[in-house]
Design an enzyme around this catalytic site. Structure first.
Site, PDB file in Angstrom:
ATOM      1  N   ARG A  53       0.802  -1.219   0.000  1.00  0.00           N
ATOM      2  CA  ARG A  53       0.000   0.000   0.000  1.00  0.00           C
ATOM      3  C   ARG A  53       0.838   1.273   0.000  1.00  0.00           C
ATOM      4  O   ARG A  53       0.617   2.190  -0.785  1.00  0.00           O
ATOM      5  CB  ARG A  53      -0.900   0.063   1.249  1.00  0.00           C
ATOM      6  CG  ARG A  53      -2.210  -0.607   1.105  1.00  0.00           C
ATOM      7  CD  ARG A  53      -2.647  -1.092   2.457  1.00  0.00           C
ATOM      8  NE  ARG A  53      -1.740  -2.141   2.858  1.00  0.00           N
ATOM      9  CZ  ARG A  53      -1.887  -3.419   2.520  1.00  0.00           C
ATOM     10  NH1 ARG A  53      -2.932  -3.791   1.851  1.00  0.00           N
ATOM     11  NH2 ARG A  53      -1.008  -4.330   2.874  1.00  0.00           N
ATOM     12  N   THR A  54       1.793   1.336   0.933  1.00  0.00           N
ATOM     13  CA  THR A  54       2.531   2.586   1.092  1.00  0.00           C
ATOM     14  C   THR A  54       3.286   2.907  -0.193  1.00  0.00           C
ATOM     15  O   THR A  54       3.203   4.009  -0.738  1.00  0.00           O
ATOM     16  CB  THR A  54       3.490   2.488   2.294  1.00  0.00           C
ATOM     17  OG1 THR A  54       2.727   2.128   3.439  1.00  0.00           O
ATOM     18  CG2 THR A  54       4.194   3.800   2.549  1.00  0.00           C
ATOM     19  N   LYS A  82      25.381  -5.653  -1.839  1.00  0.00           N
ATOM     20  CA  LYS A  82      26.850  -5.682  -1.902  1.00  0.00           C
ATOM     21  C   LYS A  82      27.480  -5.058  -0.664  1.00  0.00           C
ATOM     22  O   LYS A  82      28.688  -4.884  -0.605  1.00  0.00           O
ATOM     23  CB  LYS A  82      27.329  -4.910  -3.131  1.00  0.00           C
ATOM     24  CG  LYS A  82      26.827  -5.456  -4.449  1.00  0.00           C
ATOM     25  CD  LYS A  82      27.405  -4.630  -5.594  1.00  0.00           C
ATOM     26  CE  LYS A  82      26.722  -4.920  -6.904  1.00  0.00           C
ATOM     27  NZ  LYS A  82      27.072  -3.927  -7.926  1.00  0.00           N
ATOM     28  N   ARG A 103      11.660   3.626   3.766  1.00  0.00           N
ATOM     29  CA  ARG A 103      11.188   2.644   4.757  1.00  0.00           C
ATOM     30  C   ARG A 103      12.371   1.770   5.135  1.00  0.00           C
ATOM     31  O   ARG A 103      13.075   1.261   4.249  1.00  0.00           O
ATOM     32  CB  ARG A 103      10.054   1.791   4.201  1.00  0.00           C
ATOM     33  CG  ARG A 103       9.741   0.617   5.120  1.00  0.00           C
ATOM     34  CD  ARG A 103       8.498  -0.113   4.741  1.00  0.00           C
ATOM     35  NE  ARG A 103       7.308   0.662   5.041  1.00  0.00           N
ATOM     36  CZ  ARG A 103       6.067   0.179   4.951  1.00  0.00           C
ATOM     37  NH1 ARG A 103       5.870  -1.058   4.571  1.00  0.00           N
ATOM     38  NH2 ARG A 103       5.037   0.918   5.241  1.00  0.00           N
ATOM     39  N   HIS A 131       5.321   6.105  11.542  1.00  0.00           N
ATOM     40  CA  HIS A 131       4.815   5.940  10.170  1.00  0.00           C
ATOM     41  C   HIS A 131       3.834   7.101   9.924  1.00  0.00           C
ATOM     42  O   HIS A 131       2.626   6.910   9.848  1.00  0.00           O
ATOM     43  CB  HIS A 131       4.121   4.580  10.067  1.00  0.00           C
ATOM     44  CG  HIS A 131       3.821   4.110   8.670  1.00  0.00           C
ATOM     45  ND1 HIS A 131       3.953   4.903   7.546  1.00  0.00           N
ATOM     46  CD2 HIS A 131       3.372   2.908   8.227  1.00  0.00           C
ATOM     47  CE1 HIS A 131       3.605   4.199   6.483  1.00  0.00           C
ATOM     48  NE2 HIS A 131       3.249   2.992   6.865  1.00  0.00           N
TER      49      HIS A 131
HETATM   50  C1  NCD Z   1       1.839  -0.963   8.296  1.00  0.00           C
HETATM   51  C2  NCD Z   1       3.340  -0.824   8.485  1.00  0.00           C
HETATM   52  O1  NCD Z   1       4.110  -1.057   7.548  1.00  0.00           O
HETATM   53  O2  NCD Z   1       3.713  -0.419   9.578  1.00  0.00           O
HETATM   54  N1  NCD Z   1       1.494  -1.205   6.962  1.00  0.00           N
HETATM   55  C3  NCD Z   1       1.166  -0.126   6.180  1.00  0.00           C
HETATM   56  O3  NCD Z   1       1.993   0.696   5.869  1.00  0.00           O
HETATM   57  N2  NCD Z   1      -0.124   0.001   5.822  1.00  0.00           N
HETATM   58  C4  NCD Z   1       1.206  -1.926   9.232  1.00  0.00           C
HETATM   59  C5  NCD Z   1       1.728  -3.324   9.313  1.00  0.00           C
HETATM   60  O4  NCD Z   1       2.649  -3.719   8.589  1.00  0.00           O
HETATM   61  O5  NCD Z   1       1.186  -4.059  10.129  1.00  0.00           O
END
Ligand code: NCD
Length: 303
Positions: A53-54, A82, A103, A131
């Site tokens: 999703r993100t 590497k 991320r 997040h």
């Molecule tokens: C979340 C995350 O990555 O923290 N996912 C997201 O971005 N929608 C929640 C999760 O992974 O449980």
């Protein structure tokens, strides 16, 4: 926004949040007006952890603004394999991009990178830390469904490792929201988050049983147990499957209850709930596009 980078939600005050949500609503209502607004702009994607999703909603958002992405790709296929350091990779990718999305599995990674990059940086999750862009789409969804003042929210599941929870809890202190946290004892909020919430005068209670609070809730925010963050698989097994929302659990709920989940879900919400009026998690995921368009629009216009 007042800041170049978006690292956590502690940096956002109520006006910042409302401005971004208003902008997202405006984009949602008139997407065509934003179609070429950032033509030629490139968003660098650096994802060191899995994401659906993100990542895809950031990609959709920049493309809907007329821009495009440059994607580091998976850790397996990049020079990280590497042995390249995060600092070196970031210095290179920032040279290709007008803004960066990161991320990373290490808590604090975004803050560390933010100290030396020159382009705006968006934290898309740093380990069990924060997040913030997820929180903005969560707030947008709460505002649309329940309003953001004088509401009672239950936040349930993995409160210890769940970064979406940490960011959301901080952001909600800007509004008149009663926050109830429901989890097994071993997965309660980290001490630092609890401390910050108390410092900001938040209205917070902790529980182990959902039944204790469910009838009072306007919103129930369910989260996945973050298996990948447990140092010991046995600890995970002890709590796995302990919290599960199904039609039976929901018998005591208000008809107006909004159920949210950042997704992906494992087994915390039974599929039978999906067809009810409670289920708002897919709408929530779709809100990721206008909200991330608003965040990118705000950051890129300042450049
Ligand atoms: C979340 C995350 O990555 O923290 N996912 C997201 O971005 N929608 C929640 C999760 O992974 O449980």
């Amino acid at each position: 926004m007042r800041h170049d980078h978006l690292i956590d939600t502690k940096q956002l005050d109520r006006a910042d949040i409302e401005n971004l949500l208003d902008r997202a609503a405006e984009i949602d209502a008139n997407p065509g007006e934003y179609a070429n607004r950032h033509a030629g702009k490139l968003l660098g994607l650096m994802f060191y952890e899995p994401s659906t999703r993100t990542k895809m909603s950031f990609e959709t958002a920049i493309k809907r603004l007329g821009g495009d992405i440059v994607d580091m790709g998976s850790v397996e296929s990049s020079s990280v394999k590497k042995g390249e350091s995060l600092a070196d990779t970031t210095r290179v990718v920032e040279g290709y991009s007008d803004a960066l999305v990161l991320r990373h599995p290490s808590q604090g990674a975004a803050k560390m990178v933010g100290d030396f990059v020159d382009v705006p940086l968006l934290n898309a999750g740093d380990g069990a830390g924060h997040h913030p862009t997820q929180t903005l789409l969560d707030l947008y969804t709460i505002r649309e469904n329940a309003g953001l003042d004088d509401i009672t929210i239950g936040i349930m599941g993995d409160l210890k490792y769940g970064r979406t929870v940490h960011s959301l809890a901080h952001a909600l202190t800007n509004f008149d929201v009663r926050q109830h946290f429901i989890s097994p004892r071993s997965l309660q909020l980290p001490r630092s988050v609890r401390y910050d919430l108390h410092e900001s005068g938040a209205n917070v209670r902790e529980h182990t049983d959902i039944e204790d609070v469910l009838p009072n809730l306007d919103v129930l925010y369910v989260t996945r147990i973050q298996r990948e963050r447990f140092p010991d698989e046995n600890e995970y097994r002890e709590v796995a499957g302990e919290y599960r929302i199904n039609m039976e659990t929901l018998e005591g709920a208000s008809d107006e209850l909004t159920i949210m989940h950042p997704l992906p879900r494992v087994d915390e919400i039974a599929p039978e709930v999906d067809d009810t009026e409670y289920a708002t998690y897919f709408e929530q995921a779709h809100n990721g596009v206008p909200v991330r368009m608003a965040i990118l629009d705000s950051m890129l216009e300042e450049q």
